[in-house]
Design a protein around this motif. Structure first.
Motif, PDB file in Angstrom:
ATOM      1  N   LYS A 284     -26.991  25.457  14.274  1.00 15.31           N
ATOM      2  CA  LYS A 284     -27.342  24.929  15.748  1.00 15.31           C
ATOM      3  C   LYS A 284     -26.202  24.863  16.877  1.00 15.31           C
ATOM      4  CE  LYS A 284     -31.610  23.387  15.954  1.00 15.31           C
ATOM      5  NZ  LYS A 284     -32.653  23.784  16.951  1.00 15.31           N
ATOM      6  N   ALA A 285     -24.899  24.323  16.195  1.00 17.08           N
ATOM      7  CA  ALA A 285     -23.658  24.433  16.870  1.00 17.08           C
ATOM      8  C   ALA A 285     -23.512  25.729  17.544  1.00 17.08           C
ATOM      9  CB  ALA A 285     -22.503  23.654  16.202  1.00 17.08           C
ATOM     10  N   CYS A 286     -23.613  26.696  16.584  1.00 16.74           N
ATOM     11  CA  CYS A 286     -23.275  28.171  16.950  1.00 16.74           C
ATOM     12  C   CYS A 286     -24.224  28.788  17.961  1.00 16.74           C
ATOM     13  CB  CYS A 286     -23.164  29.252  15.677  1.00 16.74           C
ATOM     14  SG  CYS A 286     -21.903  28.837  14.682  1.00 16.74           S
ATOM     15  N   CYS A 287     -25.511  28.340  17.835  1.00 14.86           N
ATOM     16  CA  CYS A 287     -26.612  28.791  18.637  1.00 14.86           C
ATOM     17  C   CYS A 287     -26.360  28.319  20.067  1.00 14.86           C
ATOM     18  CB  CYS A 287     -27.863  28.442  18.334  1.00 14.86           C
ATOM     19  SG  CYS A 287     -28.377  29.307  16.898  1.00 14.86           S
ATOM     20  N   HIS A 288     -25.942  27.046  20.096  1.00 16.14           N
ATOM     21  CA  HIS A 288     -25.365  26.318  21.238  1.00 16.14           C
ATOM     22  C   HIS A 288     -24.384  26.985  21.994  1.00 16.14           C
ATOM     23  CE1 HIS A 288     -24.519  23.041  24.012  1.00 16.14           C
ATOM     24  NE2 HIS A 288     -23.243  22.859  23.584  1.00 16.14           N
ATOM     25  N   ALA A 289     -23.329  27.391  21.279  1.00 21.16           N
ATOM     26  CA  ALA A 289     -22.078  27.942  21.941  1.00 21.16           C
ATOM     27  C   ALA A 289     -22.264  29.262  22.316  1.00 21.16           C
ATOM     28  CB  ALA A 289     -20.991  27.949  20.729  1.00 21.16           C
ATOM     29  N   LEU A 290     -23.433  30.208  21.557  1.00 19.00           N
ATOM     30  CA  LEU A 290     -23.717  31.514  21.909  1.00 19.00           C
ATOM     31  C   LEU A 290     -24.308  31.613  23.248  1.00 19.00           C
ATOM     32  CD1 LEU A 290     -24.593  32.784  18.416  1.00 19.00           C
ATOM     33  CD2 LEU A 290     -22.702  33.372  19.753  1.00 19.00           C
TER      34      LEU A 290
ATOM     35  N   VAL B 147     -21.369  31.603  25.824  1.00 15.68           N
ATOM     36  CA  VAL B 147     -20.677  32.917  25.505  1.00 15.68           C
ATOM     37  C   VAL B 147     -21.361  33.797  24.875  1.00 15.68           C
ATOM     38  CG1 VAL B 147     -18.267  33.675  24.701  1.00 15.68           C
ATOM     39  CG2 VAL B 147     -18.652  31.314  25.088  1.00 15.68           C
ATOM     40  N   PRO B 148     -22.408  34.549  25.544  1.00 17.10           N
ATOM     41  CA  PRO B 148     -23.053  35.478  25.045  1.00 17.10           C
ATOM     42  C   PRO B 148     -22.563  36.818  24.545  1.00 17.10           C
ATOM     43  CG  PRO B 148     -23.364  35.485  27.603  1.00 17.10           C
ATOM     44  CD  PRO B 148     -22.436  34.356  27.175  1.00 17.10           C
ATOM     45  N   GLU B 149     -21.313  37.057  25.041  1.00 20.94           N
ATOM     46  CA  GLU B 149     -20.786  38.446  24.414  1.00 20.94           C
ATOM     47  C   GLU B 149     -20.586  38.202  22.989  1.00 20.94           C
ATOM     48  OE1 GLU B 149     -17.424  36.212  26.779  1.00 20.94           O
ATOM     49  OE2 GLU B 149     -19.595  36.379  27.067  1.00 20.94           O
TER      50      GLU B 149
END
Length: 513
Positions: A348-354, A357-359
């Motif tokens: 969940k945290a990574c999906c939130h960060a992505l 920062v979509p690159e």
């Protein structure tokens, strides 16, 4: 008796195909599993085997026609049927030598099952049965190893294992015969095998400059691709298909003949591995790498050679996540039937960060950057045979419970070697948890063509300064390896900081902050 030849399953989301080549014409004799025609889809080429032995009757779908899944392609008049054309007496002996003995329907060939998209060969890793053993329908006979997954081969019928055509260690293609089962318990009559003609002569390459193919007849795309991959010219392949067309089997035989022709030449000396004392060499054990291990080694080295890989680090205080997990783990298990772990928090945290920062969730395609408006999260899992990365699709739209269920289910099947190729393809970002093995700090390697991978590590109590006071906190080091060609240092650091913030205050995930 008439048997219908229909379009086989073409793969996920593929609904139609074009008939590229017919290898047989009406009136030709065909054997069970002999290739009849070749279909072309948007992505792959599919060969259609004969479901029965007999004579090819009507061709319903001619070359160039577009057909749907399960569409009728042709009919076969089975041998022995009342309406089958009588065999010419002079041809009886030849026919008996050209086709495997069917024993009046008493023998069944065990063929390589579907291996998955883009997988063209496998290695026979182990046989569970020996010649002469009784087998039951759907009982496991052997196990094949491909580049990524293991495939178990079930028995297609009850009977006795009469012959093993591909012993352990043999590399077979996607249409090869593995064994023969006799339903009567008798060994099959000697006939033509996959590698030698019935007359006992070894396959030999045609003389250069004497192709047996008319300039007006074109080989199928699968055969042309196989020739390119094998480095063979058309003159080196003896075509056995309709009008002299080459099939994939013809190319495989020609490649094997070419390899045996050059094997007599002295092999180049292998790179020395350094002096080894005789007494030490006697205590060494040499084991051939599995196909999975070879693929892992090749892909990891390709990743280093292709991407401009760099790793940035941070650390996260796991106090709040651990407290939240301890508070709700029993209720979570009772309601959802799955344990609440740390991986759902990190996913969940990574999906939130992505999203910010979509690159890091993008990939490079030539001179283009392809941004993904979805997250297919790869979760690296260690198995007895090597590392695999099952993919959780649309993880950004899943709940904690859905994520935990998929991780548990895919992880169990990964350890059992039951994952399909489709379940390990299409990932956009990967999480690797070395902490379960006790790793404190590491630099994960990218999983191409992805541009980012997060490395988790063990949770360790360390003294930390909190508001001017030294306190013991459960800390974890985080590592983000990224492709510097597409992700700048600012983006990488921002990504890790957002992951850290979300884990140190999980309420941010609920508020999308």
């Amino acid at each position: 008796m008439t048997t219908e030849v229909r379009v086989p399953t073409l793969g996920e989301s593929v609904t139609e195909a074009t008939v590229a080549t017919w290898f047989k014409k009406p009136g030709d004799s065909v054997a069970v599993d002999e290739m009849l025609c070749e279909l072309e889809t948007d992505k792959v080429t599919v060969e259609v085997p004969s479901p029965a032995a007999g004579t090819l009757g009507e061709i319903v779908a001619a070359e160039g026609e577009t057909v749907g899944v399960d569409a009728l392609l042709a009919t076969i008049t089975e041998a022995g049927a009342g309406d089958a054309p009588a065999a010419k007496p002079a041809a009886k002996e030849d026919a008996a030598s050209e086709a495997p003995a069917q024993g009046g329907g008493d023998t069944v060939d065990v063929m390589v099952p579907t291996l998955g998209e883009s997988v063209t060969e496998a290695t026979v890793s182990s046989w569970f049965k020996a010649v002469g053993d009784s087998v039951s329908r759907d009982e496991m006979l052997c196990e094949l190893e491909t580049d990524k997954v293991s495939v178990e081969v079930p028995a297609p019928a009850d009977g006795v294992l009469a012959e093993i055509v591909a012993p352990e260690g043999t590399t077979v293609d996607a249409s090869a015969k593995l064994a023969v089962i006799s339903s009567s318990g008798a060994a099959p009559a000697a006939g033509k095998t996959d590698t030698a003609p019935a007359d006992g002569k070894q396959y030999s390459l045609p003389e250069a400059g004497t192709p047996n193919l008319s300039k007006d007849v074109k080989d199928g795309p699968a055969a042309e691709k196989a020739m390119t991959e094998a480095g063979l010219s058309r003159d080196q392949v003896q075509g056995t298909g309709r009008d002299g067309r080459a099939t994939k089997e013809d190319v495989a035989k020609a490649a094997a003949a070419a390899a045996s022709a050059t094997s007599a030449a002295p092999a180049p000396a292998a790179a020395p591995r350094g002096p080894v004392a005789a007494e030490d060499e006697a205590r060494e054990e040499r084991v051939k790498m599995t196909r999975l291990r070879q693929t892992i080694a090749r892909r990891l080295k390709d990743s280093q050679n292709t991407a401009a890989m760099l790793t940035t680090y941070n650390e996260v205080d796991m106090t709040e996540v651990m407290a939240l997990r301890n508070e709700y783990k029993d209720l979570f298990l009772k309601k959802h039937g799955v344990k609440l772990g740390f991986m759902s928090f990190f996913t969940k945290a990574c999906c939130h960060a992505l999203k910010e920062v979509p690159e890091v969730n993008a990939e490079i395609d030539g001179t283009d950057i392809v941004y993904k408006n979805f997250v297919h999260m790869g979760i690296a899992a260690g198995t007895p045979t090597g590392l695999v990365v099952p993919v959780i699709r649309d993880a950004d739209n899943l709940s904690f419970a859905d994520i935990e269920k998929q991780i548990a289910e895919k992880g169990a099947r990964a350890r059992d070697g039951k994952l399909s190729m489709a379940e390990m393809q299409g990932g956009t970002f990967t999480i690797s948890n070395g902490g379960v093995y006790g790793s404190l700090m590491s630099s994960p390697i990218l999983n191409p063509p992805q541009s980012g991978i997060l490395g988790m590590h063990k949770i360790q109590d360390r003294p930390m300064v909190i508001n001017g006071e030294i306190k013991i906190r459960p800390m974890m080091y985080l590592a983000l390896s990224y492709d510097h060609r597409i992700v700048d240092g600012k983006g990488a650091v921002t990504f890790l900081v957002r992951v850290k913030e979300a884990l140190e205050d999980p309420r941010r995930l609920l508020m999308d902050l």
